[in-house]
Scaffold this active site. Structure first.
Site, PDB file in Angstrom:
ATOM      1  N   ASN A   1      12.947  84.604  -8.617  1.00 51.49           N
ATOM      2  CA  ASN A   1      12.852  85.719  -6.997  1.00 51.49           C
ATOM      3  C   ASN A   1      12.649  85.630  -5.458  1.00 51.49           C
ATOM      4  O   ASN A   1      11.972  86.671  -5.338  1.00 51.49           O
ATOM      5  CB  ASN A   1      11.775  86.991  -7.828  1.00 51.49           C
ATOM      6  CG  ASN A   1      10.341  85.813  -8.194  1.00 51.49           C
ATOM      7  OD1 ASN A   1      10.338  85.149  -7.402  1.00 51.49           O
ATOM      8  ND2 ASN A   1       9.295  86.595  -8.928  1.00 51.49           N
TER       9      ASN A   1
ATOM     10  N   LYS B   1      11.476  81.012  -1.874  1.00 48.79           N
ATOM     11  CA  LYS B   1      11.247  79.855  -3.273  1.00 48.79           C
ATOM     12  C   LYS B   1      12.883  78.879  -2.804  1.00 48.79           C
ATOM     13  O   LYS B   1      13.233  79.708  -2.206  1.00 48.79           O
ATOM     14  CB  LYS B   1      11.132  80.259  -4.248  1.00 48.79           C
ATOM     15  CG  LYS B   1       9.651  81.438  -4.615  1.00 48.79           C
ATOM     16  CD  LYS B   1       9.566  81.751  -6.032  1.00 48.79           C
ATOM     17  CE  LYS B   1       8.422  82.496  -5.879  1.00 48.79           C
ATOM     18  NZ  LYS B   1       8.200  83.326  -7.177  1.00 48.79           N
TER      19      LYS B   1
ATOM     20  N   TYR C   1       1.045  77.028  -9.556  1.00 45.97           N
ATOM     21  CA  TYR C   1       0.747  78.015 -10.283  1.00 45.97           C
ATOM     22  C   TYR C   1      -0.214  78.265 -12.087  1.00 45.97           C
ATOM     23  O   TYR C   1      -0.190  78.268 -12.875  1.00 45.97           O
ATOM     24  CB  TYR C   1       2.634  78.238 -11.300  1.00 45.97           C
ATOM     25  CG  TYR C   1       3.192  79.066 -10.020  1.00 45.97           C
ATOM     26  CD1 TYR C   1       3.036  80.267  -9.570  1.00 45.97           C
ATOM     27  CD2 TYR C   1       4.201  78.434  -9.677  1.00 45.97           C
ATOM     28  CE1 TYR C   1       3.733  80.553  -8.886  1.00 45.97           C
ATOM     29  CE2 TYR C   1       5.275  78.771  -8.909  1.00 45.97           C
ATOM     30  CZ  TYR C   1       4.594  80.495  -8.568  1.00 45.97           C
ATOM     31  OH  TYR C   1       5.975  81.132  -7.597  1.00 45.97           O
TER      32      TYR C   1
ATOM     33  N   HIS D   1       7.234  84.455  -2.712  1.00 44.22           N
ATOM     34  CA  HIS D   1       5.734  84.434  -3.504  1.00 44.22           C
ATOM     35  C   HIS D   1       5.165  85.007  -2.830  1.00 44.22           C
ATOM     36  O   HIS D   1       5.181  84.661  -1.193  1.00 44.22           O
ATOM     37  CB  HIS D   1       5.010  82.594  -3.293  1.00 44.22           C
ATOM     38  CG  HIS D   1       3.510  83.081  -3.897  1.00 44.22           C
ATOM     39  ND1 HIS D   1       3.345  83.337  -5.417  1.00 44.22           N
ATOM     40  CD2 HIS D   1       2.601  82.721  -3.459  1.00 44.22           C
ATOM     41  CE1 HIS D   1       2.000  83.016  -4.882  1.00 44.22           C
ATOM     42  NE2 HIS D   1       2.082  82.654  -3.576  1.00 44.22           N
TER      43      HIS D   1
ATOM     44  N   GLU E   1      -5.072  78.998  -1.816  1.00 45.40           N
ATOM     45  CA  GLU E   1      -3.107  78.372  -2.022  1.00 45.40           C
ATOM     46  C   GLU E   1      -2.692  77.878  -1.152  1.00 45.40           C
ATOM     47  O   GLU E   1      -2.414  76.886  -0.775  1.00 45.40           O
ATOM     48  CB  GLU E   1      -2.529  79.241  -2.026  1.00 45.40           C
ATOM     49  CG  GLU E   1      -2.514  80.513  -3.527  1.00 45.40           C
ATOM     50  CD  GLU E   1      -1.892  81.697  -3.822  1.00 45.40           C
ATOM     51  OE1 GLU E   1      -1.599  82.073  -4.710  1.00 45.40           O
ATOM     52  OE2 GLU E   1      -0.705  81.995  -2.858  1.00 45.40           O
TER      53      GLU E   1
HETATM   54  P1  IDP Z   1       4.108  87.590  -8.690  1.00 45.99           P
HETATM   55  O1  IDP Z   1       4.867  86.602  -8.078  1.00 45.99           O
HETATM   56  O2  IDP Z   1       5.366  88.665  -8.691  1.00 45.99           O
HETATM   57  O3  IDP Z   1       2.645  87.535  -8.131  1.00 45.99           O
HETATM   58  P2  IDP Z   1       3.463  86.472 -11.428  1.00 45.99           P
HETATM   59  O4  IDP Z   1       3.663  87.456 -12.143  1.00 45.99           O
HETATM   60  O5  IDP Z   1       2.459  85.991 -10.663  1.00 45.99           O
HETATM   61  O6  IDP Z   1       3.966  87.163 -10.361  1.00 45.99           O
HETATM   62  O7  IDP Z   1       4.564  85.173 -12.096  1.00 45.99           O
HETATM   63  C1  IDP Z   1       4.910  83.776 -10.647  1.00 45.99           C
HETATM   64  C2  IDP Z   1       5.974  83.373 -10.700  1.00 45.99           C
HETATM   65  O8  IDP Z   1       6.576  83.539 -12.189  1.00 45.99           O
HETATM   66  C3  IDP Z   1       6.761  84.986 -10.508  1.00 45.99           C
HETATM   67  O9  IDP Z   1       6.906  85.463  -9.398  1.00 45.99           O
HETATM   68  C4  IDP Z   1       8.727  84.041 -11.451  1.00 45.99           C
HETATM   69  O10 IDP Z   1       9.125  83.260 -10.061  1.00 45.99           O
HETATM   70  C5  IDP Z   1       8.045  83.748 -12.177  1.00 45.99           C
HETATM   71  N1  IDP Z   1       7.531  84.639 -13.838  1.00 45.99           N
HETATM   72  C6  IDP Z   1       6.673  85.703 -13.726  1.00 45.99           C
HETATM   73  N2  IDP Z   1       6.974  86.205 -15.178  1.00 45.99           N
HETATM   74  C7  IDP Z   1       7.843  85.803 -15.370  1.00 45.99           C
HETATM   75  C8  IDP Z   1       9.072  86.041 -16.235  1.00 45.99           C
HETATM   76  O11 IDP Z   1       9.019  86.809 -17.556  1.00 45.99           O
HETATM   77  N3  IDP Z   1       9.851  85.014 -16.668  1.00 45.99           N
HETATM   78  C9  IDP Z   1      10.237  83.702 -16.203  1.00 45.99           C
HETATM   79  N4  IDP Z   1       9.551  84.009 -14.903  1.00 45.99           N
HETATM   80  C10 IDP Z   1       8.930  84.899 -13.864  1.00 45.99           C
HETATM   81 MG    MG Z   2       1.707  86.165  -8.596  1.00 48.47          MG
END
Ligand code: IDP
Ligand code: MG
Length: 139
Positions: free
Chosen positions: A112, A9, A49, A115, A126
């Site tokens: 974070n 990312k 997304y 992905h 994807e």
């Molecule tokens: P993942 O990446 O661990 O699969 P997902 O729930 O699919 O997590 O969420 C996709 C992405 O959205 C996350 O990697 C993060 O960058 C962002 N994200 C998820 N939850 C939150 C939140 O509560 N606040 C802000 N960004 C979030």
């Molecule tokens: Mg996810």
């Protein structure tokens, strides 16, 4: 053979962590079969997304993921999806275990660092968004 799409990312490309992240995955015994760098436009970010459309963080997430260059890659191997999810750690770096990519390198729940696909179905979708079949170098 199972495949998973990963994204390095924008927070990670900006901090020069691309090599570190790809290396951690290769060290799991996973084979890198496709890789490229690109700057997502909003449309592709929304498609990637799409499952999160309507959630409170969706618009910020789309803005963030299209805020700078990312590295997109495909890894292949038995159980690759689960193994990458484990190596990435929990979505929120504050909750991710030490030794995981997000635990060691993640900034916050949005930025974070990485992905990884969460199922074979999403991986197939994807990968199709980012790579043509002839860009994937399966042995
Ligand atoms: P993942 O990446 O661990 O699969 P997902 O729930 O699919 O997590 O969420 C996709 C992405 O959205 C996350 O990697 C993060 O960058 C962002 N994200 C998820 N939850 C939150 C939140 O509560 N606040 C802000 N960004 C979030
Ligand atoms: Mg996810």
């Amino acid at each position: 053979m199972e495949r998973s799409l990963i994204l390095v990312k924008p927070d990670a490309t900006q901090r020069s962590l691309t090599g570190e992240i790809i290396s951690r995955l290769e060290k799991q015994g996973l084979r890198l079969v496709a890789i490229k760098m690109l700057h997502l436009d909003k449309g592709l970010a929304q498609r990637h997304y799409a499952v999160h459309r309507g959630k409170p963080f969706f618009n910020n997430l789309v803005d963030y993921i299209s805020s700078g260059p990312i590295v997109v890659a495909v890894f292949e191997g038995e159980g690759v999806i689960a193994l990458i999810r484990k190596t990435m750690g929990s979505t929120d770096p504050a909750k991710a275990e030490a030794g995981t990519i997000r635990g060691d390198l993640g900034l916050d729940i949005e930025r974070n660092t990485v992905h990884g696909s969460d199922s074979t179905e999403t991986a197939t979708q994807e990968i199709k968004l980012f790579f043509a079949p002839d860009e994937i170098f399966s042995p």
